[in-house]
Design an enzyme around this catalytic site. Structure first.
Site, PDB file in Angstrom:
ATOM      1  N   LYS A 104       6.627   6.142   5.635  1.00 44.12           N
ATOM      2  CA  LYS A 104       5.241   5.670   5.530  1.00 44.12           C
ATOM      3  C   LYS A 104       4.484   6.326   6.555  1.00 44.12           C
ATOM      4  CE  LYS A 104       5.912   2.756   1.936  1.00 44.12           C
ATOM      5  NZ  LYS A 104       7.246   2.068   2.002  1.00 44.12           N
ATOM      6  N   GLU A 126      -1.960  -2.992   2.071  1.00 46.74           N
ATOM      7  CA  GLU A 126      -0.952  -3.945   1.561  1.00 46.74           C
ATOM      8  C   GLU A 126       0.341  -3.448   1.948  1.00 46.74           C
ATOM      9  OE1 GLU A 126      -2.034  -1.041   0.134  1.00 46.74           O
ATOM     10  OE2 GLU A 126       0.025  -0.150  -0.148  1.00 46.74           O
ATOM     11  N   SER A 387      14.766   7.403   2.699  1.00 43.18           N
ATOM     12  CA  SER A 387      13.503   7.062   2.947  1.00 43.18           C
ATOM     13  C   SER A 387      13.297   6.148   4.459  1.00 43.18           C
ATOM     14  CB  SER A 387      12.637   6.443   2.128  1.00 43.18           C
ATOM     15  OG  SER A 387      13.489   5.263   1.280  1.00 43.18           O
TER      16      SER A 387
HETATM   17  C1  LIG Z   1       8.101   1.722   0.877  1.00 40.67           C
HETATM   18  C2  LIG Z   1       9.177   2.016   0.996  1.00 40.67           C
HETATM   19  C3  LIG Z   1       9.873   2.503  -0.245  1.00 40.67           C
HETATM   20  C4  LIG Z   1       9.368   2.584  -1.579  1.00 40.67           C
HETATM   21  O1  LIG Z   1       7.863   3.230  -1.368  1.00 40.67           O
HETATM   22  P1  LIG Z   1       7.646   4.952  -2.101  1.00 40.67           P
HETATM   23  O2  LIG Z   1       6.281   4.767  -2.342  1.00 40.67           O
HETATM   24  O3  LIG Z   1       8.313   4.629  -3.702  1.00 40.67           O
HETATM   25  O4  LIG Z   1       8.328   5.868  -1.560  1.00 40.67           O
HETATM   26  C5  LIG Z   1      11.107   3.379  -0.273  1.00 40.67           C
HETATM   27  N1  LIG Z   1      11.850   3.377   0.848  1.00 40.67           N
HETATM   28  C6  LIG Z   1      11.251   2.633   2.091  1.00 40.67           C
HETATM   29  C7  LIG Z   1      12.167   2.784   3.203  1.00 40.67           C
HETATM   30  C8  LIG Z   1      10.183   2.134   2.195  1.00 40.67           C
HETATM   31  O5  LIG Z   1       9.809   1.508   3.357  1.00 40.67           O
END
Ligand SMILES: *Cc1c(COP(=O)(O)O)cnc(C)c1O
Length: 401
Positions: A104, A126, A387
């Site tokens: 993010k 948000e 992620s």
């Molecule tokens: C917010 C988040 C996601 C999902 O958001 P995307 O916009 O689909 O990437 C996935 N993994 C983590 C660790 C997140 O914080």
């Protein structure tokens, strides 16, 4: 799901994951469905983003923040023991190692710099899992801005650690008590708040969703994941490009950023959704939060509640570009269950010493299932974006272990 071969030949035109067509269209999806005052505000964001994105000064300032504050580039880690168990060559793009612990921050630093360029002093955001809220609070503190974060009451309960982090960083966290009290409602509330605050506030959208230019702009800010991974794969793999590129999909920003680096290669792209939040795999055409895309809805077009153990995947839709990539056959979208994701998280912890976010564990769960089922043939090279890190999910996991 459509009864066709999951992948067609990749589209090599520069159009794939390039700029959307007029008015933010990705095929049949996208657009700017918003009240007049927000249409005007979006127009300004688009104009300033277009200007900034070709300005070496802006790109340099962002690259510096990403390097010195966020810790980029992130490593590409070969998952050695897991690879051996699965009969694959699995590489992890380590967004969990960024400052604040998820991808993010890449997008937020870009949008915060844009807010400064527009003369805005306040960021609105948000958040679901709290990762986007934490990233926004972090960027606001770093650049001397104010942050107001809307978060569903239910998410506030299950993500107490991130709520505290946001407050520690000086952000105001506003509980949202409407609807399912999760991400969808927090997004509606944040947009409503922006309507009355466009003069001094920038709405920092956290994924590739919302009205144009957000889906495009956020993907461009997340492209750094795919661009770095492409270069790292070129160095690490004999073939230069992995056979498969896989990422989890909530709104779809980490996946879009990852896919963007490989859209013009033969790599097969797979987005993994939560079983209860499968906008791309099972959604129908609709309009929500300013854009036309695929959403889970009933026969009357009412948006259904999403359900996922991973708060960041608890969104009933998907970004418009993913809907388009699905239609093109350039990417495919699959789902895994809560239980599979938890199992994958534990397995990664014990084979690689990495505790992943439950969102990221969804991508791994599919890799495990597809390796066992032969969909990922033995010896395949697989790039998976991890992620985020799992610290925020410890209280959820503690109840299950
Ligand atoms: C917010 C988040 C996601 C999902 O958001 P995307 O916009 O689909 O990437 C996935 N993994 C983590 C660790 C997140 O914080």
């Amino acid at each position: 799901m459509r009864n066709v071969s999951p992948w067609r030949e990749p589209v090599h035109s520069t159009g794939t994951m390039g700029e959307p067509r007029g008015r933010g269209r990705f095929g049949a999806y996208g657009g700017r469905y918003a009240p007049e005052s927000l249409v005007e505000a979006c127009r300004e964001v688009e104009e300033v983003f277009r200007e900034a994105w070709v300005d070496p000064g802006f790109r340099g300032a962002l690259a510096e923040l990403l390097a010195l504050h966020a810790g980029r580039p992130t490593p590409l880690t070969p998952a050695r023991r897991m690879s051996e168990e699965l009969g694959l060559r699995l590489y992890l793009k380590r967004e969990d190692l960024t400052h604040t612990g998820s991808h993010k921050i890449n997008n937020v630093l870009g949008q915060a710099l844009l807010a400064v360029r527009m003369g805005r002093r306040k960021l609105i955001a948000e958040t679901g899992a709290g990762q986007h809220g934490v990233a926004t609070a972090t960027a606001a503190a770093l650049l001397g801005l104010e942050a107001t974060v809307f978060m569903g009451e239910r998410d506030i309960e299950r993500q107490a650690l991130n709520v505290f982090r946001m407050r520690m960083l000086g952000a105001e966290v506003i509980p949202v008590t409407t609807g399912s009290r999760t991400l969808k409602d927090a997004t509606s509330e944040a947009m409503r708040h922006w309507v009355g605050a466009t003069g001094d506030s920038h709405y920092c959208v956290g994924s590739v969703v919302g009205p144009d230019p957000y889906p495009w702009m956020v993907r461009e800010f997340q492209r750094v994941i795919g661009d770095e991974a492409r270069e790292q794969c070129a160095a690490a793999l004999r073939t230069g490009v992995p056979d498969h590129v896989i990422a989890c999909v909530g709104g779809g920003s980490n996946a879009a950023g990852t896919f963007a680096g490989f859209a013009d290669t033969p790599a097969r792209l797979t987005g993994v959704e939560a079983e209860g939040g499968a906008g791309a795999a099972r959604g129908r055409l609709g309009v929500l939060h300013g854009c036309r895309s695929l959403f889970l809805q009933d026969d009357d077009g009412q948006i259904n509640q999403a359900h996922s153990i991973a708060a960041g995947l608890d969104y009933p839709g998907v970004g418009p570009e993913h809907a388009h990539l699905r239609d093109l056959g350039r990417a495919r979208y699959v789902t895994v269950t809560d239980d599979e994701a938890v199992g994958a998280a534990i397995r990664l912890a014990r084979t690689e010493g990495i505790v992943p976010a439950l969102e990221s564990a969804h991508a791994l769960a599919w890799v495990i299932r597809a390796a066992d089922g032969g969909e990922l043939p033995a010896g395949s090279t697989v790039l998976m974006t991890l992620s985020g890190r799992g610290d925020k999910d410890i209280s959820t996991l503690k109840e299950l272990l």
